[in-house]
Write a protein that holds these residues in place. Structure first.
Motif, PDB file in Angstrom:
ATOM      1  N   ASN A  76       0.825  -1.214   0.000  1.00 53.69           N
ATOM      2  CA  ASN A  76       0.000   0.000   0.000  1.00 53.69           C
ATOM      3  C   ASN A  76       0.863   1.269   0.000  1.00 53.69           C
ATOM      4  N   LYS A  77       0.212   2.383  -0.225  1.00 47.76           N
ATOM      5  CA  LYS A  77       0.822   3.730  -0.184  1.00 47.76           C
ATOM      6  C   LYS A  77       1.885   3.904  -1.260  1.00 47.76           C
ATOM      7  N   GLY A 119      -6.512   5.108  -5.229  1.00 47.87           N
ATOM      8  CA  GLY A 119      -7.391   4.071  -5.788  1.00 47.87           C
ATOM      9  C   GLY A 119      -6.659   3.102  -6.704  1.00 47.87           C
ATOM     10  N   GLU A 120      -5.376   3.315  -6.912  1.00 43.23           N
ATOM     11  CA  GLU A 120      -4.615   2.395  -7.765  1.00 43.23           C
ATOM     12  C   GLU A 120      -4.648   0.970  -7.187  1.00 43.23           C
ATOM     13  N   GLY A 121      -4.903   0.009  -8.040  1.00 40.30           N
ATOM     14  CA  GLY A 121      -4.866  -1.391  -7.615  1.00 40.30           C
ATOM     15  C   GLY A 121      -6.073  -1.840  -6.804  1.00 40.30           C
ATOM     16  N   VAL A 122      -6.969  -0.910  -6.501  1.00 40.81           N
ATOM     17  CA  VAL A 122      -8.098  -1.275  -5.633  1.00 40.81           C
ATOM     18  C   VAL A 122      -9.067  -2.210  -6.369  1.00 40.81           C
ATOM     19  N   ASN A 123      -9.273  -1.937  -7.656  1.00 41.23           N
ATOM     20  CA  ASN A 123     -10.138  -2.850  -8.432  1.00 41.23           C
ATOM     21  C   ASN A 123      -9.553  -4.257  -8.475  1.00 41.23           C
ATOM     22  N   LYS A 165      -4.538  -0.493   6.559  1.00 39.40           N
ATOM     23  CA  LYS A 165      -5.518  -1.574   6.454  1.00 39.40           C
ATOM     24  C   LYS A 165      -6.954  -1.013   6.454  1.00 39.40           C
ATOM     25  N   SER A 166      -7.250  -0.132   7.388  1.00 42.24           N
ATOM     26  CA  SER A 166      -8.616   0.408   7.460  1.00 42.24           C
ATOM     27  C   SER A 166      -8.942   1.204   6.203  1.00 42.24           C
ATOM     28  N   SER A 167      -7.995   2.019   5.760  1.00 45.80           N
ATOM     29  CA  SER A 167      -8.231   2.832   4.559  1.00 45.80           C
ATOM     30  C   SER A 167      -8.481   1.947   3.351  1.00 45.80           C
ATOM     31  N   LEU A 168      -7.775   0.844   3.291  1.00 43.92           N
ATOM     32  CA  LEU A 168      -7.902  -0.048   2.138  1.00 43.92           C
ATOM     33  C   LEU A 168      -9.257  -0.771   2.148  1.00 43.92           C
ATOM     34  N   ILE A 169      -9.690  -1.209   3.316  1.00 43.17           N
ATOM     35  CA  ILE A 169     -11.009  -1.857   3.409  1.00 43.17           C
ATOM     36  C   ILE A 169     -12.086  -0.858   3.006  1.00 43.17           C
ATOM     37  N   LYS A 170     -11.910   0.389   3.449  1.00 46.59           N
ATOM     38  CA  LYS A 170     -12.883   1.427   3.110  1.00 46.59           C
ATOM     39  C   LYS A 170     -12.853   1.735   1.611  1.00 46.59           C
ATOM     40  N   ALA A 171     -11.666   1.658   1.014  1.00 42.61           N
ATOM     41  CA  ALA A 171     -11.569   1.897  -0.432  1.00 42.61           C
ATOM     42  C   ALA A 171     -12.256   0.766  -1.206  1.00 42.61           C
TER      43      ALA A 171
END
Ligand code: GDP
Ligand code: ZN
Length: 312
Positions: free
Chosen positions: A133-134, A168-172, A193-199
């Motif tokens: 991430n990041k 948002g990169e890689g989130v799909n 982790k929390s930001s990614l789950i929310k994304a």
């Protein structure tokens, strides 16, 4: 009426079930006999457990379903209590994937910490996906650092997905990898982790969940684990981190079996068992010298061996 469903919430004294993939939650309690049969752990039933239940009509909080049987688990993850009581707590069962969220910087990654988590996942037979991430913060300036990380972990056999909860990169791609699976999310606090789950699903806010769980923990001794459904399909179980997962049950000779790249080589070691430290004719050390095993991973292994000796 009888049925089979999955535990999606463990609230200590009662549970919530849903017949996955349907998301139609109903309350349940545990029949006393089942409780006794599983006395090894502090909780006999965990989130992710598939259970058989009985009801006389539609279950509600006044007339909860009764869990009569826990079906065999494909896998499960245990947390040992911090005290020496030898009590263990099953965190989650039947996991399809562990998504380990890491960031190379802010905060700086500690590879031995990541390697401990990976060993834990190997011990419990949970397939891993590393979410790096990041990348918006450091990939452009430090491309060789990202490439080096990928080399170490893809070389060891772990898939690495570059993501950014911010851009948002890689989130799909991550969403796709989570579809149709029960995913345990873990990682060092601050990695996102929390930001990614929310994304992945903006209707989920693990931070809010965390606050209420911390609040509850003050009143009850049991901790609260919960499965969430992603709108895109698939399920997420958020854990505060795998840090407390002990390796204490691993014998020294066993640790290397849980480094997949070492497991591939160790059949060729001259001595059995081999600790891959001082023994002549060690195939693992030869693979480190030949560049097939990364020095970083080998160092983590040595660190675990040493720590293991300190326990004894
Ligand atoms: P957790 O402790 O792992 O749940 O981490 P959080 O989701 O709370 O994130 C920690 C901090 O990193 C917060 O300030 C987030 O806004 C920030 N953050 C998370 N993901 C990213 C990302 O992809 N890029 C950037 N620049 N910041 C991020
Ligand atoms: Zn060896």
């Amino acid at each position: 009426m009888e049925g089979v469903a999955t535990v999606v919430k463990n609230a200590g004294s009662h549970y919530e079930l849903s017949a996955l993939p349907a998301w139609d939650l109903f309350p349940a309690v545990l029949r006393g006999k089942v409780r006794l049969e599983r006395s090894g752990a502090t909780n006999p039933v965990a989130v992710g457990d598939r259970v058989r239940y009985e009801t006389d009509g539609p279950a509600d909080i006044e007339h909860p379903a009764v869990i009569t049987e826990i079906l065999p688990r494909d896998n499960y993850i245990i947390r040992r209590s911090t005290n020496l009581s030898r009590q263990s707590h099953v965190i989650a069962a039947n996991l399809d994937q562990a998504v380990i969220v890491v960031s190379l910087l802010f905060p700086e990654i500690k590879l031995p910490f990541l390697d401990r988590i990976l060993v834990t996942c190997e011990v419990y037979k949970v397939p891993v996906l590393i979410a790096l991430n990041k990348v918006d913060l450091y990939r452009e300036e430090l491309p060789e650092m990202v490439a080096g990380f990928r080399r170490i972990y893809e070389g060891a056999g772990y898939p690495v997905l570059e993501v950014s909860a911010r851009t948002g990169e890689g989130v799909n791609a991550l969403r796709e990898r989570c579809q149709g699976r029960i995913n345990l999310f873990s990682g060092e606090s601050g990695a996102g982790k929390s930001s990614l789950i929310k994304a992945l699903d903006p209707s989920l806010d693990p931070k809010i969940g965390k606050i209420s769980a911390a609040h509850l923990q003050g009143k009850h001794t049991t901790s609260l684990y919960e499965m969430y459904r992603l709108a895109s399909g698939g399920y997420v179980i958020d854990t505060p981190g795998l840090r407390g997962f002990g390796l204490v049950d691993l014998e020294k000779e066993e640790i290397s079996k849980y480094f997949p790249e070492m497991l591939r080589e160790m059949d060729n070691c001259r001595f059995v068992p081999c600790t891959h430290t001082h023994e002549p004719g060690c195939a693992v050390k030869a693979a480190v010298d030949a560049g097939r095993i990364s020095p970083e991973r080998y160092n983590s292994y040595l660190g675990m061996l040493e720590e293991d000796q300190k326990f004894r």
